[in-house]
Design an enzyme around this catalytic site. Structure first.
Site, PDB file in Angstrom:
ATOM      1  N   ASN A   9       0.882  -1.170   0.000  1.00  0.00           N
ATOM      2  CA  ASN A   9       0.000   0.000   0.000  1.00  0.00           C
ATOM      3  C   ASN A   9       0.915   1.213   0.000  1.00  0.00           C
ATOM      4  OD1 ASN A   9      -1.781   2.049   0.468  1.00  0.00           O
ATOM      5  ND2 ASN A   9      -2.370   1.382   2.532  1.00  0.00           N
ATOM      6  N   TRP A  10       1.043   1.828  -1.182  1.00  0.00           N
ATOM      7  CA  TRP A  10       2.005   2.938  -1.296  1.00  0.00           C
ATOM      8  C   TRP A  10       1.499   4.212  -0.630  1.00  0.00           C
ATOM      9  CZ3 TRP A  10       4.527   3.071  -6.872  1.00  0.00           C
ATOM     10  CH2 TRP A  10       5.213   1.863  -7.079  1.00  0.00           C
ATOM     11  N   LYS A  11       0.191   4.266  -0.356  1.00  0.00           N
ATOM     12  CA  LYS A  11      -0.425   5.474   0.235  1.00  0.00           C
ATOM     13  C   LYS A  11      -0.143   6.682  -0.663  1.00  0.00           C
ATOM     14  CE  LYS A  11      -0.184   3.220   4.661  1.00  0.00           C
ATOM     15  NZ  LYS A  11      -0.238   3.318   6.113  1.00  0.00           N
ATOM     16  N   HIS A  94      -9.662   1.466   4.054  1.00  0.00           N
ATOM     17  CA  HIS A  94      -8.461   1.578   4.889  1.00  0.00           C
ATOM     18  C   HIS A  94      -8.751   2.532   6.052  1.00  0.00           C
ATOM     19  CE1 HIS A  94      -4.418   2.635   6.165  1.00  0.00           C
ATOM     20  NE2 HIS A  94      -4.024   1.506   5.611  1.00  0.00           N
ATOM     21  N   GLU A  96      -7.144   4.861   7.283  1.00  0.00           N
ATOM     22  CA  GLU A  96      -6.844   6.277   7.004  1.00  0.00           C
ATOM     23  C   GLU A  96      -7.985   6.923   6.235  1.00  0.00           C
ATOM     24  OE1 GLU A  96      -3.026   5.528   5.231  1.00  0.00           O
ATOM     25  OE2 GLU A  96      -2.246   4.957   7.204  1.00  0.00           O
ATOM     26  N   GLU A 166      -6.065  -4.916  10.051  1.00  0.00           N
ATOM     27  CA  GLU A 166      -5.025  -3.940  10.371  1.00  0.00           C
ATOM     28  C   GLU A 166      -5.370  -3.195  11.656  1.00  0.00           C
ATOM     29  OE1 GLU A 166      -2.724  -2.729   6.574  1.00  0.00           O
ATOM     30  OE2 GLU A 166      -4.461  -1.435   6.758  1.00  0.00           O
ATOM     31  N   GLY A 172       1.955   2.054  10.742  1.00  0.00           N
ATOM     32  CA  GLY A 172       2.932   3.135  10.647  1.00  0.00           C
ATOM     33  C   GLY A 172       3.599   3.487  11.963  1.00  0.00           C
ATOM     34  N   SER A 212       2.780  -2.405  10.303  1.00  0.00           N
ATOM     35  CA  SER A 212       4.221  -2.522  10.574  1.00  0.00           C
ATOM     36  C   SER A 212       4.793  -3.897  10.230  1.00  0.00           C
ATOM     37  CB  SER A 212       4.531  -2.138  12.022  1.00  0.00           C
ATOM     38  OG  SER A 212       4.132  -0.791  12.277  1.00  0.00           O
ATOM     39  N   GLY A 233       2.578  -1.234   4.283  1.00  0.00           N
ATOM     40  CA  GLY A 233       2.719   0.179   3.954  1.00  0.00           C
ATOM     41  C   GLY A 233       4.180   0.555   3.767  1.00  0.00           C
ATOM     42  N   GLY A 234       4.779   1.093   4.805  1.00  0.00           N
ATOM     43  CA  GLY A 234       6.146   1.623   4.736  1.00  0.00           C
ATOM     44  C   GLY A 234       7.155   0.705   4.057  1.00  0.00           C
TER      45      GLY A 234
HETATM   46  P1  PGA Z   1       2.468   0.071   7.642  1.00  0.00           P
HETATM   47  O1  PGA Z   1       1.051   0.349   6.910  1.00  0.00           O
HETATM   48  O2  PGA Z   1       2.977  -1.226   7.074  1.00  0.00           O
HETATM   49  O3  PGA Z   1       3.318   1.243   7.261  1.00  0.00           O
HETATM   50  O4  PGA Z   1       2.189  -0.011   9.093  1.00  0.00           O
HETATM   51  C1  PGA Z   1       0.137  -0.699   6.670  1.00  0.00           C
HETATM   52  C2  PGA Z   1      -1.093  -0.151   6.015  1.00  0.00           C
HETATM   53  O5  PGA Z   1      -1.536   0.949   6.390  1.00  0.00           O
HETATM   54  O6  PGA Z   1      -1.684  -0.788   5.114  1.00  0.00           O
END
Ligand code: PGA
Length: 248
Positions: A9-11, A94, A96, A166, A172, A212, A233-234
């Protein structure tokens, strides 16, 4: 046996130029016959990314989609636009998007139904806050999210869905859920799918853990019986993503 699925997930990261460079770098690292690999990229990167992954095992996903076909919805992207661009997956709901863009379980359900109507596989996100975990209502909360997300979804559609568990407190933050905590909730999600549908659907649906995930913890998480991969994500923006895909 369910095939594992690891999605990045590049966001809101990566200009087109950066996206193409990252895909070039990751292409050889994420090659795998055993794991489905998806890069969910910002809308503006979708078309060049689809072109850049041709001939590889990587599929391109979107990070969001609207639930109407077309019309006066300034700024939104329709399912047809995604299909026409070559998108196979879309992240729905998601945390967010729930927090910053007012998505609810009801809009998640509308989007899930629309995605299936267009043959796009939804990656349906759910997860509890730290307060909910501390209050001991995690499983109740997740069951409610799942039940609403799957309203009017048929068993045949549900079998193809991907759910991403999640925990919000793990996204994050570098604070991963332990593999036992993640397994407990992923197992409860599978049980909930069994209650809504049947054994066969629960057996087939794929449930990811996200929050994470990194090269150091992926193997332990993905070894759990109810965890079928990760939403990352990251670490999906780094060569580490190759290590997560090839976690064994
Ligand atoms: P993260 O993000 O791996 O940076 O914690 C996961 C996500 O939001 O899908």
């Amino acid at each position: 046996m369910r095939k594992k699925i690891v999605a990045g997930n590049w966001k809101m990261n990566m200009t087109k130029t950066e996206a193409l460079a990252l895909i070039d770098e990751l292409k050889p690292l994420v090659a795998s016959d055993e794991v489905d690999v998806v890069f969910c990229v910002p809308a503006i990167d979708i078309i060049p990314a689809v072109e850049a992954v041709k001939g590889t095992n990587i599929e391109i996903g979107a990070e969001n989609m609207y639930f109407e076909e077309s019309g006066a919805y300034t700024g939104e992207i329709s399912p047809n636009m995604l299909v026409d661009a070559g998108v196979k997956y879309v992240i729905i709901g998601h945390s967010e998007r729930r927090e910053y863009f007012a998505e609810t379980d009801e809009t998640v359900n509308k989007k899930v139904l629309k995605a299936f109507e267009h043959g796009i596989t939804p990656i349906i996100c759910c997860g509890e806050s730290l307060t909910q975990r501390e209050q001991g209502i995690t499983i109740d909360w997740i069951r409610q999210q799942i039940k609403i997300a799957f309203l009017n979804v048929t068993a045949d559609q549900a079998k193809k869905a991907v759910i991403a568990y999640e925990p919000i407190w793990a996204i994050g933050t570098g604070k991963t859920a332990t593999s036992d905590q993640a397994e407990e909730v992923c197992g409860a999600i599978r049980e909930c799918i069994k209650e809504i549908y049947d054994d066969a659907t629960a057996e087939e649906i794929r449930i990811q853990y996200g929050g994470s995930v990194n090269a150091g913890n992926a193997a332990e998480l993905f070894a759990k019986p109810d965890i079928d991969g990760g939403l990352v994500g990251g670490a999906s923006l780094k060569p580490d993503f190759g290590k997560i895909v090839n976690y064994k």
